[in-house]
Enzyme design. Structure first.
Site, PDB file in Angstrom:
ATOM      1  N   SER A  25     -45.191   3.595   7.215  1.00 47.12           N
ATOM      2  CA  SER A  25     -44.491   4.752   7.756  1.00 47.12           C
ATOM      3  C   SER A  25     -45.082   6.042   7.184  1.00 47.12           C
ATOM      4  CB  SER A  25     -42.991   4.619   7.460  1.00 47.12           C
ATOM      5  OG  SER A  25     -42.230   5.527   8.234  1.00 47.12           O
TER       6      SER A  25
ATOM      7  N   HIS B 113     -40.211  -1.578  12.975  1.00 43.82           N
ATOM      8  CA  HIS B 113     -40.931  -0.619  12.136  1.00 43.82           C
ATOM      9  C   HIS B 113     -41.426  -1.353  10.897  1.00 43.82           C
ATOM     10  CE1 HIS B 113     -42.111   3.334  10.916  1.00 43.82           C
ATOM     11  NE2 HIS B 113     -41.336   3.359   9.848  1.00 43.82           N
TER      12      HIS B 113
ATOM     13  N   ASP C 273     -42.666   0.081  18.229  1.00 42.11           N
ATOM     14  CA  ASP C 273     -42.122   0.601  16.982  1.00 42.11           C
ATOM     15  C   ASP C 273     -41.112   1.694  17.311  1.00 42.11           C
ATOM     16  OD1 ASP C 273     -41.739   2.201  14.593  1.00 42.11           O
ATOM     17  OD2 ASP C 273     -43.518   1.247  13.757  1.00 42.11           O
TER      18      ASP C 273
END
Length: 479
Positions: free
Chosen positions: A203, A442, A413
């Site tokens: 991320s 994710h 995602d």
């Protein structure tokens, strides 16, 4: 509409990424660090590293970084160090090496290093003196029904920006950036006595790793970035794209829930499940469940879309909303540092419009374009009023350096759409290869059942061998 406060539970879930590399040393060089058992996790050793607050003044004021180590127990296979980052910005990473559940072959190859980045957790922390109510409103802009809601929210987020500017840690404000955090990683490398470092980030950690390998291309060994933010980091455009990612991910959950109609009774088809979502949103707007507001329900739905394994927990939230049962929000948690450090980095790194009208227009557009969460993800944040004293321009990700970056991403995602990974891949040019998996959620590596992607990443980390070209990993049979 009056903005409803988020429950602690909702916010907590919302807030938790073949080369031509010269061989690294087979064993660690001279380290200046002293390691002690880590209070945060018994599997780890912990230490601290002092780094400059301002890298333009290397002998000026310093701050402290808390780091951890999960040391390789196989000296014959040990290659070097693997620094990790779980995401954020604002995410603490000290215990991350113990929770990653890396394959044994990777644990043999590296000392896995966790870090609380500057401003975060057990490192020298920042604060915006957030009240409990401000913490509960948190990182996500509340759903806005119209321009008046955006204007009302603007008043509140300006207060937060002002608090950050005048807090007791305001002296750190200009220096809590991704570029400086990347420089911190290189100081950690030096303190560990290593010529190079490898990196695994998720991320926001993908942007941190990208900035690091851009600033220090020849100090970078094997770089893996998973669930990618893109080459510009986290700003208003990336926040809005989350609305798109949610729309593309939601059908995975709708299909899962429809297949379990006998158990959950939320709709026999994905279309019916989607309609049920909006019915529950409307119901909670008129009759909030104790402990579960309309905004809480939206955020919990979005948060539990991150992992397939959370679908059953999300279905239970829906059933609670449907029945009108009280919802257990869990114990109160102090989130001041998490949220404050997020704002410090995101507002400094990214582009955020300064005009309230720009957010009002975006909310009107995205409410229609991304109806599940668009009027929230396009909402105004403290970054609109952030103090403008940046000390350097944003790092531009480019193709200078060795071909040693593996960009990894799920096709669906919810937080960082695949388009951002493709942008990052293009920015790196010859340096990178993109591996995608036909799965949602994710976090791609080790979080799903796609052995093609998992094996590709593990092979690269342990042997340095990458696919020769971009690779799409199909859904496993029966997956």
């Amino acid at each position: 509409m009056t903005y409803r406060r988020l429950t602690t539970a909702a916010l907590a879930v919302l807030t938790t990424a073949a080369t031509l590399v010269a061989p690294a040393a087979a064993s660690a060089g001279h380290s200046t660090l002293s390691w002690q058992p880590c209070e945060a996790n018994a599997q780890l050793e912990c230490s601290t590293v002092d780094v400059p607050l301002d890298y333009r003044k290397s002998y000026g004021r310093s701050i402290e970084l808390a780091i951890s180590r999960l040391a390789s127990k196989n000296p014959e296979k040990r290659r070097g160090i693997l620094l990790t980052n779980p995401g954020g910005p604002g995410g603490a990473g000290l215990t991350f090496p113990a929770t990653l559940k890396l394959p044994q072959s990777v644990l043999d190859t590296y000392d896995v290093i966790g870090v609380d980045p500057r401003g975060v957790g057990r490192s020298t922390p920042v604060t915006c003196d957030l009240t409990k109510e401000q913490q509960l409103e948190g990182l996500a802009a509340p759903w806005a029904d119209g321009p008046a809601d955006v204007a009302e929210r603007a008043v509140e987020v300006k207060k937060i920006a002002d608090q950050c500017r005048t807090s007791e840690t305001a002296w750190m404000l200009p220096h809590v950036t991704t570029a400086n955090t990347a420089r911190d990683l290189d100081r950690i490398r030096q303190a560990l006595g290593e010529k190079k470092l490898s990196f695994l980030g998720f991320s926001y950690g993908t942007y941190l790793g990208s900035v690091y390998t851009t600033l220090f291309p020849y100090r970078s060994d094997r770089i893996v970035v998973d669930s990618n933010l893109g080459p510009e980091g986290y700003g208003f455009r990336e926040a809005r794209l989350t609305g798109q990612g949610i729309e593309k991910r939601f059908p995975d959950f709708a299909k899962w829930l429809a297949a379990r109609q006998d158990e959950w009774a939320m709709g026999a088809t994905p279309k019916q499940v989607r309609a049920k979502y909006f019915q529950l949103v409307e119901k909670l707007g008129e009759h909030p469940v104790p402990g579960l507001s309309q905004q809480d329900f939206r955020l919990l739905t979005v948060s539990f879309l991150r992992k397939d394994r959370d679908f059953a927990a999300l279905a239970a939230v829906w059933r609670t909303a449907d029945r009108g049962d009280p919802f257990d929000a869990g114990p109160a948690v102090d989130l001041d540092n998490l949220i404050s450090s997020h704002f410090h980095v995101a507002c400094a790194d990214g582009y955020w419009p300064k005009s309230v009208a720009a957010y009002q227009r975006a909310v009107e557009t995205d409410r229609k374009r991304y109806p599940i969460m668009g009027a929230s993800t396009a909402g105004i944040r403290p970054c609109a009023f952030w103090p403008a004293h940046l000390i350097e321009p944003r790092v531009e990700i480019g193709d200078r350096g060795p071909s040693n970056v593996l960009v990894v991403h799920n096709q669906r995602d919810p937080n960082t759409p695949l388009s951002l990974a493709k942008e990052l891949r293009a920015a790196f040019g010859h340096r990178a290869v993109l591996v995608t998996a036909d799965q949602g959620g994710h976090g791609a590596y080790l979080t799903g059942t796609n052995t093609c992607l998992n094996d590709t990443v593990t092979t690269y980390l342990t042997t340095g061998q990458r696919p020769q070209r971009d690779l799409d990993c199909p859904r496993p049979l029966g997956g």
